[in-house]
Scaffold this motif. Sequence first.
Motif, mmCIF file in Angstrom:
data_model
loop_
_atom_site.group_PDB
_atom_site.id
_atom_site.type_symbol
_atom_site.label_atom_id
_atom_site.label_comp_id
_atom_site.label_asym_id
_atom_site.label_seq_id
_atom_site.Cartn_x
_atom_site.Cartn_y
_atom_site.Cartn_z
ATOM 1 N N GLU A 208 12.808 10.524 7.868
ATOM 2 C CA GLU A 208 13.302 10.477 6.694
ATOM 3 C C GLU A 208 12.197 10.270 5.981
ATOM 4 O OE1 GLU A 208 17.636 10.279 4.488
ATOM 5 O OE2 GLU A 208 16.008 8.281 4.019
ATOM 6 N N VAL A 209 11.774 11.217 4.494
ATOM 7 C CA VAL A 209 11.035 10.233 4.077
ATOM 8 C C VAL A 209 11.459 10.160 2.709
ATOM 9 C CG1 VAL A 209 9.930 12.823 2.932
ATOM 10 C CG2 VAL A 209 8.179 10.991 2.516
ATOM 11 N N MET A 210 11.467 9.651 1.405
ATOM 12 C CA MET A 210 11.897 9.271 0.626
ATOM 13 C C MET A 210 10.414 8.449 -1.060
ATOM 14 S SD MET A 210 14.346 6.319 -0.749
ATOM 15 C CE MET A 210 13.961 4.608 -0.014
ATOM 16 N N VAL A 211 10.491 9.559 -1.640
ATOM 17 C CA VAL A 211 8.904 8.966 -2.455
ATOM 18 C C VAL A 211 10.386 9.289 -4.101
ATOM 19 C CG1 VAL A 211 7.784 10.109 -4.050
ATOM 20 C CG2 VAL A 211 7.922 10.853 -1.757
ATOM 21 N N GLU A 212 9.496 7.258 -4.333
ATOM 22 C CA GLU A 212 10.160 6.756 -5.309
ATOM 23 C C GLU A 212 9.538 7.187 -6.413
ATOM 24 O OE1 GLU A 212 13.127 3.547 -4.380
ATOM 25 O OE2 GLU A 212 11.543 3.901 -2.042
ATOM 26 N N PRO A 213 9.300 8.137 -7.530
ATOM 27 C CA PRO A 213 7.898 7.766 -9.203
ATOM 28 C C PRO A 213 9.082 6.557 -10.107
ATOM 29 C CG PRO A 213 9.008 9.951 -8.820
ATOM 30 C CD PRO A 213 9.392 9.050 -7.372
ATOM 31 N N VAL A 214 8.346 5.984 -10.738
ATOM 32 C CA VAL A 214 8.703 5.641 -12.339
ATOM 33 C C VAL A 214 8.486 6.767 -13.081
ATOM 34 C CG1 VAL A 214 9.534 3.113 -12.950
ATOM 35 C CG2 VAL A 214 9.444 3.850 -10.520
#
Length: 156
Positions: free
Chosen positions: A70-76
């Motif tokens: 799985e890939v997860m991208v977490e922008p703020v």
Amino acid sequence: MNARTYVFSAVALLLPAMAFAGQPLETESARLAKAGTGELEMTYEYQTSSEGKEISAPMAVEYGLSDRLEVMVEPVFYTAIRPKTGRKATGLGDTEVTLTWLASQETDKLPAIALAGEVKLPTAKDSMIGTGKTDYSATAIASKRFGKLDTHFNLT
């Protein structure tokens, strides 16, 4: 805080409660998204201390590359740092990208085990919000259900 901030805060706090969900973005899980499926999480964080307050709106987009990866991208997308004295900062935060691999499925006796590698990209423009440097970390994750209790153990 202005009226828009109060409304946004109320919605962000009440929606997870109505869905019986926990706050996203806090604990990694060894329960990955299935291949070809994804998940979108968003939260609103408000912190206060004797030195001032901080508001942020982080988001997480997860996508199952396979049933074990799985890939997860977490922008703020929004961060506001408001110290009681000194300079204030508002803007984008840093972005984290995590790749998680499921090493073993959960069984009746053993937890699911996953390994994750994370890269934090310096997307914040203000040095008060971000470090300006790329950071790396690794996490071992164990997830186990005990009836209705769902537990997760993270070792970073």
